[in-house]
Structures are given as structure tokens and as C-alpha cells.
Design an enzyme around this catalytic site. Structure first.
Site, mmCIF file in Angstrom:
data_model
loop_
_atom_site.group_PDB
_atom_site.id
_atom_site.type_symbol
_atom_site.label_atom_id
_atom_site.label_comp_id
_atom_site.label_asym_id
_atom_site.label_seq_id
_atom_site.Cartn_x
_atom_site.Cartn_y
_atom_site.Cartn_z
ATOM 1 C CE LYS A 1 -4.390 1.215 0.251
ATOM 2 N NZ LYS A 1 -5.612 0.568 -0.247
ATOM 3 C CG ASP B 1 -7.390 3.601 -0.652
ATOM 4 O OD1 ASP B 1 -7.953 2.508 -0.579
ATOM 5 O OD2 ASP B 1 -7.366 4.402 0.309
HETATM 6 P P1 NAP Z 1 -13.050 8.016 -2.285
HETATM 7 O O1 NAP Z 1 -13.630 7.832 -3.645
HETATM 8 O O2 NAP Z 1 -11.996 9.021 -2.077
HETATM 9 O O3 NAP Z 1 -14.289 8.296 -1.295
HETATM 10 C C1 NAP Z 1 -14.129 8.349 0.067
HETATM 11 C C2 NAP Z 1 -15.450 8.798 0.684
HETATM 12 O O4 NAP Z 1 -15.346 8.697 2.098
HETATM 13 C C3 NAP Z 1 -15.805 10.236 0.382
HETATM 14 O O5 NAP Z 1 -17.198 10.358 0.280
HETATM 15 C C4 NAP Z 1 -15.264 10.965 1.613
HETATM 16 O O6 NAP Z 1 -15.907 12.193 1.871
HETATM 17 C C5 NAP Z 1 -15.597 9.976 2.685
HETATM 18 N N1 NAP Z 1 -14.713 10.175 3.848
HETATM 19 C C6 NAP Z 1 -13.362 10.255 3.880
HETATM 20 N N2 NAP Z 1 -12.917 10.494 5.139
HETATM 21 C C7 NAP Z 1 -14.027 10.549 5.893
HETATM 22 C C8 NAP Z 1 -14.252 10.758 7.274
HETATM 23 N N3 NAP Z 1 -13.221 10.968 8.121
HETATM 24 N N4 NAP Z 1 -15.536 10.734 7.714
HETATM 25 C C9 NAP Z 1 -16.567 10.526 6.864
HETATM 26 N N5 NAP Z 1 -16.414 10.347 5.550
HETATM 27 C C10 NAP Z 1 -15.174 10.356 5.075
HETATM 28 O O7 NAP Z 1 -12.453 6.635 -1.713
HETATM 29 P P2 NAP Z 1 -12.936 5.145 -2.031
HETATM 30 O O8 NAP Z 1 -12.054 4.608 -3.083
HETATM 31 O O9 NAP Z 1 -14.396 5.116 -2.185
HETATM 32 O O10 NAP Z 1 -12.495 4.412 -0.681
HETATM 33 C C11 NAP Z 1 -13.369 4.334 0.458
HETATM 34 C C12 NAP Z 1 -12.885 3.229 1.388
HETATM 35 O O11 NAP Z 1 -12.883 1.971 0.689
HETATM 36 C C13 NAP Z 1 -11.460 3.390 1.928
HETATM 37 O O12 NAP Z 1 -11.380 2.816 3.213
HETATM 38 C C14 NAP Z 1 -10.637 2.531 0.963
HETATM 39 O O13 NAP Z 1 -9.422 2.105 1.531
HETATM 40 C C15 NAP Z 1 -11.608 1.378 0.760
HETATM 41 N N6 NAP Z 1 -11.370 0.581 -0.452
HETATM 42 C C16 NAP Z 1 -11.368 1.154 -1.674
HETATM 43 C C17 NAP Z 1 -11.174 0.358 -2.791
HETATM 44 C C18 NAP Z 1 -11.241 0.930 -4.183
HETATM 45 O O14 NAP Z 1 -11.184 0.140 -5.134
HETATM 46 N N7 NAP Z 1 -11.385 2.219 -4.361
HETATM 47 C C19 NAP Z 1 -10.959 -1.012 -2.656
HETATM 48 C C20 NAP Z 1 -10.987 -1.573 -1.381
HETATM 49 C C21 NAP Z 1 -11.200 -0.770 -0.290
HETATM 50 P P3 NAP Z 1 -15.109 13.594 1.661
HETATM 51 O O15 NAP Z 1 -15.247 13.891 0.203
HETATM 52 O O16 NAP Z 1 -15.810 14.537 2.538
HETATM 53 O O17 NAP Z 1 -13.671 13.346 2.080
#
Ligand code: NAP
Length: 452
Positions: free
Chosen positions: A133, A173
Site C-alpha cells: 500500500k 484508493d
Molecule cells: P473516495 O472515492 O476518495 O471516497 C471516500 C469517501 O469517504 C468520500 O465520500 C469521503 O468524503 C468519505 N470520507 C473520507 N474520510 C471521511 C471521514 N473521516 N468521515 C466521513 N467520511 C469520510 O475513496 P474510495 O475509493 O471510495 O475508498 C473508500 C474506502 O474503501 C477506503 O477505506 C478505501 O481504503 C476502501 N477501499 C477502496 C477500494 C477501491 O477500489 N477504491 C478497494 C478496497 C477498499 P469527503 O469527500 O468529505 O472526504
């Protein structure tokens, strides 16, 4: 009542103490390690050879950790400075694989927790990928495209020497989506003079990306829950669902829930949450989030059936299924109590480690089916591995074919978790099943590869 969450076995206490001592202040990493160790006592009892070869101690120590300076120039001509990370945690099963996170909260402890989780998640997919990561404390929010591009180019100017299709394959991510992957891949190609598609995943469809990669984590999460429901002769039809976040994972989880007949009534961002009893209008949400990087509060202003709550806890909204899809430790003890009181039956983690240890214990003790992220959100990395397969064979598959592969992988992860839980005397325990099934495959490979 005795908790269903096991205490740490005595033989593993010294391993955990050593992790805490050697990685001071990295609380998220400690939390992730402890959660895995709590599941492993039955394995050590059955396979003492893992303890003899110090497999668990070696697993807790990353193979390589890279920290670097990332200077870049903002639009006003000022020099800005961030820190870049890549933790190459374990390559027993294949090249390191795991995303890059750009968020101000990123530091070594966050990257290590995510890299550690990634080892077991990648193992569970059954694909030949190790765990890693990376990321930076850079905040893309409010930055122009030109600034994001200059940052990504500077970041890759150091990272390029550590990655490659047989070495380490990053993806997106939080804060790293299609735009950032494009700038990162462009700079990699420019420096190396190689169109090495298999070096980064999450690429655009016209330049080496895979169908379904964008949707994969959210879709995969919902496929997993659908499998749980099917197992109990049930389905998503008419189910009331709450999804936290409104980013990549959340949006496509909402889309798949709606396709399967459920209704998502709430989602959020870091400022607050929206409730829409008519069901989230996904086209509107996508336009706001993807179109102009807006906030969920904008959604409530544009839709009469929706209301916005600034701050607050989205877990107060009654639901049968809760899918935390935002970030680590977003679902705490109070949130778990509210979900339990409102009759929630399933909590499946779309985000990585969104549930605090206290909330996990409360949910499991109350009989809520709880699925850890390393199983439930593995669809993203699995589809990244499918992207690597297509890149290696210079092929590209249709959406239908790729989605069917993803659904099959999620079914197989679900079944492996349950079979392993059964085998180790904890029927229906997805946490124990995921941790042990993920661990055993990596541990066997480490045994075979010698003391390296
Ligand atoms: P993303 O597109 O950047 O979206 C993240 C979302 O979470 C946004 O709506 C953000 O809101 C919100 N958020 C971030 N920090 C926050 C907080 N402290 N309190 C409340 N909301 C918060 O990211 P993503 O890819 O969807 O990833 C989300 C999660 O899934 C992460 O834990 C990531 O590690 C996991 N994940 C992602 C993938 C992937 O393929 N993308 C795969 C496996 C796991 P704001 O805009 O206000 O920051």
C-alpha cells in the site's frame, strides 16, 4: 455474557507486544494486527510449524518500507512539500499489490495498516498477488487539475524506481481515482520509455484499463452480501440499506443494491449525511460527486425528498443492512448500538477497517452478521488482477464477462470464509473465516520459500 470475540492467545501476546514496541504510535497498524492475531490461535494449535518458522512475526514486518520527499509547485508559484510512502509488505504470493491513498491523514501507520490488511485480502481472492500500500499526505481537495498533475508527476518521479509489473503494482484508493492514475501512469511511461500497462491498475478504458474496475469494489461488496442473503433463503428485494461515504466504493455499492431491488436511503461525506426516503437518486449523486466534485449537502438542496444532517452519525438512520464505505474507524460503539437498537441484521465493510474494535464486538455479540473488509471489499483488487491479466495477454474483455468473473470471485471468497469458519469450529463467523483462510495460503507459501 461472554463475548464471541476471542481474547489474544498467550502464544501471540509476545508477537503483538513486539509489533507495538517496534512500531510506536502507529495505532491503526496495531489495531489491524491485533484483529488478525485474535483469529489465529486455532491455526497455531493445528499447525505448530507456522510458529516454529516465525511465520506470524515475519508477516508483521514489512519486506520493504519506502518514504520519500515530494516537492511540487502550486498555481501561485510557491513550492509545496508532501511526504510519499510505499510499504511493500509481503510478496509470497505475487508482486506487491495495493492502492495509493492521497489524504492529509496519511502517515506510516495508516499505510502499514492498509498494507497488512491487503496481504490477507489479496490471498482471499485466490489471485497471484502479494500485499502492499502507499500514498501521501497530499490533499487533492480544492486543488486545480494542474496542481494535481504536478504533484502526481513529482510523486512518480521517485516511486517509478520501486514499481513494475513483476515487482509492485499500485492502484487507486481514497483521493486517487482515474484522473490521478492517468497522471501517474503518464509520468511512469515518460521516465521509463515503456508502455508497461501492468504497472498500475485502475487505468482508463481507452488506455489499458478493465471494464468493471471502477465499479468493482462496490459491486463486489453487494455481491458478497447477496450471497449471504441467498444462503438464508433471502434477497435484497425491498431491503432498507444505509451506505456511508459517497466516493467510488459507496456510489457503486448503491448502484448494485438498487439493481438487486434494495433501497439505499442514506449516504454521507466527511461533513454530514443525507436521508432520502424515496431512495438515493444515483444519477443526481453521480453528477454532483463525479461531475463537479460537490458535497452531499448539494444533493439535499436539489431533491425535495431528501434532508441533510450536518455532522451527526449516519448510523442513527434505521436500516436492515449497513455498508460502511468511507474510511477507517467511522463506525464506533455508539454507532453500533444505534444499528442494533434499530434492528440492523448485516454489517459488511466496504471501506478498510471502518468498524472500531468496540463496535465490532458489540455487533457480533448482538448476533449481527459482520463481514470484515478484507473479504467484503476484495472485489476491487480482484478486478485489478483481472486488469493485469488482460494487460499481460494484450486482451480486453466485455463488461458482462468481467462482471461475471467478479461475481464468481466474490462467491468463492464468501464460501471460503464460511468453510474455514466451519472447519475451525466457529460456524458463520466471517471474521475468523476470512482471517484464517487468508493467512493459511500466505503462510504455506512462506514456508515453501524458506527464511527470506
Ligand atoms: P473516495 O472515492 O476518495 O471516497 C471516500 C469517501 O469517504 C468520500 O465520500 C469521503 O468524503 C468519505 N470520507 C473520507 N474520510 C471521511 C471521514 N473521516 N468521515 C466521513 N467520511 C469520510 O475513496 P474510495 O475509493 O471510495 O475508498 C473508500 C474506502 O474503501 C477506503 O477505506 C478505501 O481504503 C476502501 N477501499 C477502496 C477500494 C477501491 O477500489 N477504491 C478497494 C478496497 C477498499 P469527503 O469527500 O468529505 O472526504
Amino acid at each position: 455474557m461472554e463475548s464471541l470475540v476471542p481474547a489474544l492467545d498467550e502464544s501471540l501476546v509476545s508477537v503483538f507486544d513486539e509489533v507495538v514496541r517496534r512500531n510506536p504510535g502507529e495505532v491503526e497498524f496495531h489495531q489491524a494486527v491485533r484483529e488478525v492475531l485474535e483469529s489465529l490461535s486455532p491455526v497455531i494449535a493445528k499447525h505448530p510449524e507456522y510458529a516454529d518458522d516465525e511465520i506470524i512475526r515475519r508477516l508483521c514486518e514489512p519486506e520493504r518500507q519506502i518514504i520519500f520527499r515530494v516537492p511540487w509547485t502550486d498555481d501561485s508559484g510557491r513550492v509545496q512539500l508532501n511526504r510519499g510512502f510505499r510499504v511493500e509488505f509481503n510478496s509470497a504470493l505475487g508482486p506487491y499489490k495495493g492502492g495509493l491513498r492521497f489524504h492529509p491523514s496519511v502517515y506510516l501507520g495508516i499505510v502499514k495498516f492498509l498494507g497488512f490488511e491487503q496481504i490477507f485480502k489479496n490471498s482471499l481472492t485466490g489471485m497471484p498477488i502479494g500485499g502492499g500500500k502507499g500514498g501521501s499526505d497530499f490533499d487533492p481537495k480544492g486543488r486545480s487539475n494542474a496542481e494535481v498533475m504536478r504533484f502526481c508527476q513529482s510523486f512518480m518521479t521517485e516511486l517509478y524506481r520501486h514499481i513494475g509489473e513483476y515487482t509492485d503494482v499500485p492502484a487507486g484508493d481514497i483521493g486517487v481515482g482515474g484522473r490521478e492514475i492517468g497522471y501517474l501512469f503518464g509520468q511512469y511511461k515518460r521516465i521509463t520509455n515503456r508502455y508497461e500497462s501492468g504497472t498500475l491498475t485502475g487505468k482508463g478504458l481507452s488506455w489499458g484499463g478493465s471494464q468493471v474496475r471502477t465499479e468493482a469494489t462496490g459491486y463486489g461488496l453487494v455481491f458478497f452480501v447477496d450471497e449471504m442473503l441467498t444462503d438464508h433463503g433471502d434477497s435484497f428485494d425491498g431491503k432498507r440499506v444505509v451506505v456511508s461515504g459517497s466516493g467510488n466504493v459507496a456510489i457503486y455499492a448503491i448502484e448494485k443494491v438498487h439493481q438487486l431491488g434494495g433501497k439505499v436511503v442514506a449516504c454521507s461525506d466527511s461533513d454530514g449525511y443525507i436521508v432520502d426516503e424515496a431512495g438515493i437518486d444515483l444519477e443526481l449523486l453521480k453528477e454532483i460527486k463525479n461531475g463537479h466534485r460537490g458535497r452531499v449537502s448539494d444533493y439535499a438542496q436539489r431533491r425535495s425528498s431528501a434532508s441533510y444532517v450536518a455532522g451527526g452519525s449516519i448510523w442513527d438512520v434505521p436500516c436492515e443492512i449497513a455498508l460502511p464505505c468511507a474510511t477507517q474507524n467511522e463506525l464506533d460503539g455508539a454507532g453500533a448500538k444505534a444499528l442494533i437498537a434499530n434492528g440492523c441484521r448485516i454489517v459488511a465493510e466496504g471501506a478498510n477497517m471502518p468498524t472500531t474494535p468496540e463496535a465490532t464486538r458489540l455487533l457480533r455479540d448482538a448476533g449481527v452478521s459482520f463481514v470484515p473488509g478484507k473479504a467484503a471489499n476484495a472485489g476491487g483488487v480482484a478486478t485489478s488482477a483481472l486488469e493485469m491479466q488482460q494487460n499481460a495477454s494484450r486482451d480486453s474483455w466485455t463488461f458482462e464477462h468481467t462482471e461475471a468473473r467478479l461475481a464468481k470471485i466474490m462467491r468463492s471468497i464468501h464460501d471460503r470464509c464460511l468453510e474455514t469458519a466451519d472447519e475451525y469450529g466457529a460456524p458463520g463467523d466471517y471474521v475468523l473465516g476470512a482471517n484464517i483462510a487468508g493467512f493459511i495460503q500466505v503462510a504455506d507459501a512462506m514456508l515453501a520459500l524458506g527464511h527470506i
